[in-house]
Design a protein around this motif. Sequence first.
Motif, mmCIF file in Angstrom:
data_model
loop_
_atom_site.group_PDB
_atom_site.id
_atom_site.type_symbol
_atom_site.label_atom_id
_atom_site.label_comp_id
_atom_site.label_asym_id
_atom_site.label_seq_id
_atom_site.Cartn_x
_atom_site.Cartn_y
_atom_site.Cartn_z
ATOM 1 N N GLU A 23 9.005 -88.421 -19.827
ATOM 2 C CA GLU A 23 9.252 -89.560 -20.719
ATOM 3 C C GLU A 23 8.294 -90.716 -20.424
ATOM 4 O O GLU A 23 7.713 -91.316 -21.347
ATOM 5 N N LEU A 24 8.120 -90.996 -19.160
ATOM 6 C CA LEU A 24 7.271 -92.123 -18.759
ATOM 7 C C LEU A 24 5.822 -91.909 -19.169
ATOM 8 O O LEU A 24 5.184 -92.814 -19.736
ATOM 9 N N VAL A 25 5.293 -90.721 -18.910
ATOM 10 C CA VAL A 25 3.885 -90.451 -19.221
ATOM 11 C C VAL A 25 3.637 -90.475 -20.725
ATOM 12 O O VAL A 25 2.659 -91.073 -21.197
ATOM 13 N N VAL A 26 4.528 -89.852 -21.500
ATOM 14 C CA VAL A 26 4.344 -89.802 -22.954
ATOM 15 C C VAL A 26 4.418 -91.206 -23.555
ATOM 16 O O VAL A 26 3.602 -91.567 -24.411
ATOM 17 N N ALA A 28 3.937 -94.121 -21.935
ATOM 18 C CA ALA A 28 2.847 -94.962 -21.435
ATOM 19 C C ALA A 28 1.527 -94.618 -22.103
ATOM 20 O O ALA A 28 0.692 -95.506 -22.344
ATOM 21 N N ALA A 29 1.309 -93.350 -22.405
ATOM 22 C CA ALA A 29 0.055 -92.940 -23.034
ATOM 23 C C ALA A 29 0.112 -93.009 -24.554
ATOM 24 O O ALA A 29 -0.888 -92.704 -25.216
ATOM 25 N N HIS A 30 1.259 -93.401 -25.104
ATOM 26 C CA HIS A 30 1.439 -93.527 -26.564
ATOM 27 C C HIS A 30 1.089 -92.220 -27.286
ATOM 28 O O HIS A 30 0.390 -92.208 -28.301
ATOM 29 N N VAL A 31 1.571 -91.113 -26.726
ATOM 30 C CA VAL A 31 1.330 -89.807 -27.337
ATOM 31 C C VAL A 31 2.231 -89.664 -28.557
ATOM 32 O O VAL A 31 3.453 -89.840 -28.451
ATOM 33 N N PRO A 32 1.667 -89.356 -29.720
ATOM 34 C CA PRO A 32 2.518 -89.215 -30.909
ATOM 35 C C PRO A 32 3.441 -88.002 -30.794
ATOM 36 O O PRO A 32 3.107 -87.007 -30.145
ATOM 37 N N PHE A 36 3.114 -84.172 -28.737
ATOM 38 C CA PHE A 36 3.952 -83.832 -27.589
ATOM 39 C C PHE A 36 5.094 -84.846 -27.535
ATOM 40 O O PHE A 36 4.908 -85.973 -27.081
ATOM 41 N N PRO A 37 6.274 -84.462 -28.009
ATOM 42 C CA PRO A 37 7.374 -85.418 -28.096
ATOM 43 C C PRO A 37 7.958 -85.758 -26.731
ATOM 44 O O PRO A 37 7.952 -84.932 -25.808
ATOM 45 N N ALA A 38 8.454 -86.964 -26.607
ATOM 46 C CA ALA A 38 9.166 -87.370 -25.400
ATOM 47 C C ALA A 38 10.563 -86.763 -25.399
ATOM 48 O O ALA A 38 11.079 -86.362 -26.450
ATOM 49 N N PRO A 39 11.200 -86.661 -24.228
ATOM 50 C CA PRO A 39 12.564 -86.119 -24.181
ATOM 51 C C PRO A 39 13.540 -86.847 -25.108
ATOM 52 O O PRO A 39 14.418 -86.214 -25.701
ATOM 53 N N THR A 40 13.388 -88.162 -25.235
ATOM 54 C CA THR A 40 14.290 -88.898 -26.131
ATOM 55 C C THR A 40 14.100 -88.466 -27.580
ATOM 56 O O THR A 40 15.071 -88.406 -28.346
ATOM 57 N N SER A 41 12.863 -88.143 -27.964
ATOM 58 C CA SER A 41 12.613 -87.663 -29.329
ATOM 59 C C SER A 41 13.264 -86.299 -29.549
ATOM 60 O O SER A 41 13.771 -86.010 -30.641
ATOM 61 N N VAL A 42 13.253 -85.476 -28.520
ATOM 62 C CA VAL A 42 13.905 -84.168 -28.617
ATOM 63 C C VAL A 42 15.413 -84.333 -28.771
ATOM 64 O O VAL A 42 16.055 -83.649 -29.576
ATOM 65 N N VAL A 43 15.978 -85.274 -28.015
ATOM 66 C CA VAL A 43 17.415 -85.537 -28.124
ATOM 67 C C VAL A 43 17.758 -86.059 -29.517
ATOM 68 O O VAL A 43 18.779 -85.660 -30.113
ATOM 69 N N ILE A 44 16.925 -86.928 -30.057
ATOM 70 C CA ILE A 44 17.143 -87.439 -31.415
ATOM 71 C C ILE A 44 17.101 -86.307 -32.434
ATOM 72 O O ILE A 44 17.903 -86.251 -33.370
ATOM 73 N N SER A 45 16.171 -85.372 -32.238
ATOM 74 C CA SER A 45 16.090 -84.228 -33.140
ATOM 75 C C SER A 45 17.329 -83.352 -33.010
ATOM 76 O O SER A 45 17.835 -82.833 -34.013
#
Length: 254
Positions: A23-26, A28-32, A36-45
């Motif tokens: 979560e932190l790396v995604v 901090a690097a502003h990865v769309p 590569f989704p962050a864990p929170t995006s996966v939970v939202i999905s």
Amino acid sequence: MRRGLGRWCPPLALLAGAIGLWELVVRAAHVPDYLFPAPTSVVISLHGDGGLLASATLVTLQEIALGYLFAMAVALTIAVVLHFSEALRRAVLPLLVLSQTVPTVLLAPILAILLGYGIEPKLVVVAVVCFFPIVVNAADGLRSTDPELVRMMRTLHGGRLAIFRRVELPGALPAIFSGARIAATYAAVGAVFGEWAGSSSGLGFVILQAQPALDTARIFAAVLILSALALCLYALVKLVERLLVPWQPEAHHA
């Protein structure tokens, strides 16, 4: 009980740390999310696509359960037959090994053409993926019976079936369950391969549908559910092993 819970603490802590770092790396690097989704995006999905994922999970779960049970029945039957006939064992076992050289990803579309696009080809794919570790471990377990026990049964005028039922089969149960646990981790992969070859439902179909839309979070959510299904099947097999093989040391149930 405390020892069992304590055994799970290190891997769970490591998993939590890995998720936090992810979560932190995604972020901090502003990865769309489509890359590569962050864990929170996966939970939202998981929450937003809950209905779609739930119906797909039921389809894939049915394929996994039925295909796995079919693989167990066929593999154990063949293992017993090979155990009773050394000539068949020498003839058939190399063919079973040779069958594993055929990639499942190539076998799945052929089965879809032959059997149609219903549940049947998915069950066969799951069974093919799960079959080999079960039959090999069962055959080896039956052959590894302590010869002293067999000789003792013969001195007591035990027949061939009595020796099998009272000595060989109980002694082979740890090896059989070892193969069953390995197969449990493959079952979900087999179901996805079968759905990719031709399906209109299931988690594999959800992944295929999400790829063109670049809905990577939904793909990760489906993969997470598949992993959970594999873990649940593994845990169920392990529970059955503890009930049927209570004499095994705790370390052998890992």
